[in-house]
Write an enzyme that holds these catalytic residues in place. Structure first.
Site, PDB file in Angstrom:
ATOM      1  CE1 TYR A   1      19.356  46.567 -36.829  1.00 16.52           C
ATOM      2  CE2 TYR A   1      21.721  46.177 -36.973  1.00 16.52           C
ATOM      3  CZ  TYR A   1      20.522  46.067 -36.303  1.00 16.52           C
ATOM      4  OH  TYR A   1      20.496  45.446 -35.082  1.00 16.52           O
TER       5      TYR A   1
ATOM      6  CG  HIS B   1      17.749  42.795 -30.015  1.00 11.97           C
ATOM      7  ND1 HIS B   1      18.869  42.804 -29.215  1.00 11.97           N
ATOM      8  CD2 HIS B   1      18.176  42.455 -31.248  1.00 11.97           C
ATOM      9  CE1 HIS B   1      19.919  42.467 -29.929  1.00 11.97           C
ATOM     10  NE2 HIS B   1      19.536  42.255 -31.167  1.00 11.97           N
TER      11      HIS B   1
ATOM     12  CE  LYS C   1      25.601  38.519 -28.370  1.00 13.01           C
ATOM     13  NZ  LYS C   1      24.939  38.009 -29.586  1.00 13.01           N
TER      14      LYS C   1
ATOM     15  CG  HIS D   1      26.962  44.230 -34.889  1.00 12.91           C
ATOM     16  ND1 HIS D   1      26.091  44.841 -35.766  1.00 12.91           N
ATOM     17  CD2 HIS D   1      26.188  43.710 -33.898  1.00 12.91           C
ATOM     18  CE1 HIS D   1      24.855  44.704 -35.321  1.00 12.91           C
ATOM     19  NE2 HIS D   1      24.888  44.022 -34.198  1.00 12.91           N
TER      20      HIS D   1
ATOM     21  NE  ARG E   1      22.259  45.197 -30.485  1.00 11.63           N
ATOM     22  CZ  ARG E   1      23.524  45.570 -30.349  1.00 11.63           C
ATOM     23  NH1 ARG E   1      23.814  46.601 -29.574  1.00 11.63           N
ATOM     24  NH2 ARG E   1      24.502  44.944 -30.972  1.00 11.63           N
TER      25      ARG E   1
ATOM     26  NE  ARG F   1      25.197  42.403 -28.375  1.00 12.94           N
ATOM     27  CZ  ARG F   1      26.368  42.946 -28.709  1.00 12.94           C
ATOM     28  NH1 ARG F   1      27.027  43.708 -27.839  1.00 12.94           N
ATOM     29  NH2 ARG F   1      26.892  42.756 -29.910  1.00 12.94           N
TER      30      ARG F   1
END
Length: 290
Positions: free
Chosen positions: A289, A254, A179, A280, A257, A155
Site C-alpha cells: 500500500y 477487497h 486468517k 496481516h 479493504r 475481509r
C-alpha cells in the site's frame, strides 16, 4: 502409496496438524486435485517417489496453456499458486512420510508480478456509499455492508461471519478472528455505526447473523444461519452497486479493504498500525500500500 492417497493424507495433515482454516484446505485440494488429474491422464500409475523435474516441467507447460470456458488462460500468479501447493505436498512427502521424492526446493517458483492495488478516491467512495435505496431494509443492509467494509477493512469472509452479539455500537469496536485464527480488534466509524443501527432496528427479527438475506425465499424461515449472507453474496452486492454508480474500476469488497488501508496511510497512520488493523501476518504484505 499412490499420489491420490498422498494428497488425501497431506490435506488431513494441513487440517488437523497445521490447524489450517477450511478455506485453506479447500484451496490446497483444488490445486493438488488438478495436479493428480493431470498425472492420471499423462503419467498413469506414477508413484510419489517417481515425481521428477521433467514431470513438473511438463505440468507447468500444461498450466501455462490451460484455458477456461471463457477462452482465458490462467494468470501467472494463479499458475504460481499451483506450484506453491505442489511444493508443500512434496515437502510433506519428504518430511512426514520419509518418501525419497523430488526435493521441493528444486522447483523454482515463477517470478512474482508486482501487485496492483485498486482503491477508490474519496469522491468515488461517496458515490458508491450513496447508491443503495435506504428506504428499504435491503438498502439499509447494503449501505451498512459498504460502510462496515470501508470502516473496518474486514475481509469479506470475516464480514459474512459476523454475528449481532459481536458488535458493540456504543463503543464502536469489536473483535474478529482473521486468517491463521489470528484475533484483532476493528473499529467502526460514526457513520458505519449509525447505518448498522438503522439496519438492525429495521430488521424485525432476532436472528444471530449480522447480515442476512431478505429475498422472498427468506420469508417464514426460522433458522437464521440459513439466511446468513455468504462471501459470494456480499461480492455480488458490492459489484452491482459499483456498476450502478459507474465507477471506472470494478469495485469488490477487497477494493474497500484497499481503500481503508490507503486512507489510513494517507492520513498519517504508521504502517505497523495498519498491519495490525488489516490482520496481516507479515509487514511485507502491508507494504504494497505504500
Amino acid at each position: 502409496m499412490t499420489i491420490e492417497e498422498g494428497i488425501s493424507r497431506f490435506l488431513e495433515s494441513v487440517e488437523v496438524e497445521k490447524g489450517a482454516a477450511p478455506l485453506t484446505v479447500k484451496v490446497y485440494q483444488h490445486y493438488l486435485r488438478r495436479f493428480s488429474d493431470w498425472v492420471a491422464e499423462n503419467a498413469p500409475g506414477i508413484r510419489p517417489e517417481e515425481i521428477d523435474l521433467e514431470l513438473v516441467r511438463r505440468y507447468r507447460i500444461y498450466l501455462s496453456r490451460l484455458t477456461g470456458p471463457d477462452g482465458m488462460g490462467l494468470k501467472k500468479i494463479t499458475q504460481g499458486y499451483h506450484i506453491v501447493a505442489l511444493r508443500a505436498f512434496l515437502r510433506y512427502l519428504v518430511v512426514q512420510c520419509n518418501i525419497a521424492t523430488l526435493a521441493p526446493e528444486k522447483i523454482e517458483l515463477p517470478k512474482s508480478v508486482q501487485r496492483q492495488v485498486a482503491f477508490l478516491s474519496a469522491d468515488q467512495l461517496q458515490r458508491l456509499l450513496e447508491v443503495p435505496d435506504t428506504s428499504t431494509v435491503v438498502g439499509l443492509r447494503d449501505r451498512a455492508i459498504l460502510e462496515t467494509l470501508f470502516s473496518t477493512g474486514l475481509r469479506v469472509s470475516e464480514l459474512s461471519r459476523l454475528n449481532r452479539d459481536q458488535i458493540d455500537l456504543d463503543r464502536r469496536e469489536f473483535g474478529v478472528i482473521g486468517k491463521g485464527k489470528k484475533p484483532r480488534v476493528v473499529f467502526l466509524s460514526d457513520s458505519a455505526a449509525e447505518w448498522l443501527r438503522k439496519y438492525l432496528d429495521g430488521r424485525g427479527d432476532h436472528f444471530k447473523p449480522l447480515f442476512i438475506r431478505h429475498d422472498p425465499g427468506a420469508v417464514g424461515e426460522t433458522d437464521g444461519q440459513k439466511l446468513r449472507l455468504t462471501p459470494r453474496s456480499v461480492q455480488v452486492i458490492v459489484s452491482r452497486y459499483s456498476r450502478m454508480c459507474g465507477l471506472p474500476v470494478r469495485a469488490t469488497p477487497h477494493t474497500l479493504r484497499h481503500t481503508f488501508a490507503t486512507d489510513l496511510l494517507s492520513a498519517g497512520a504508521d504502517i505497523r498500525s495498519v498491519q495490525e488493523m488489516l490482520g496481516h501476518e507479515s509487514i511485507r504484505t502491508t507494504q504494497v500500500y505504500t
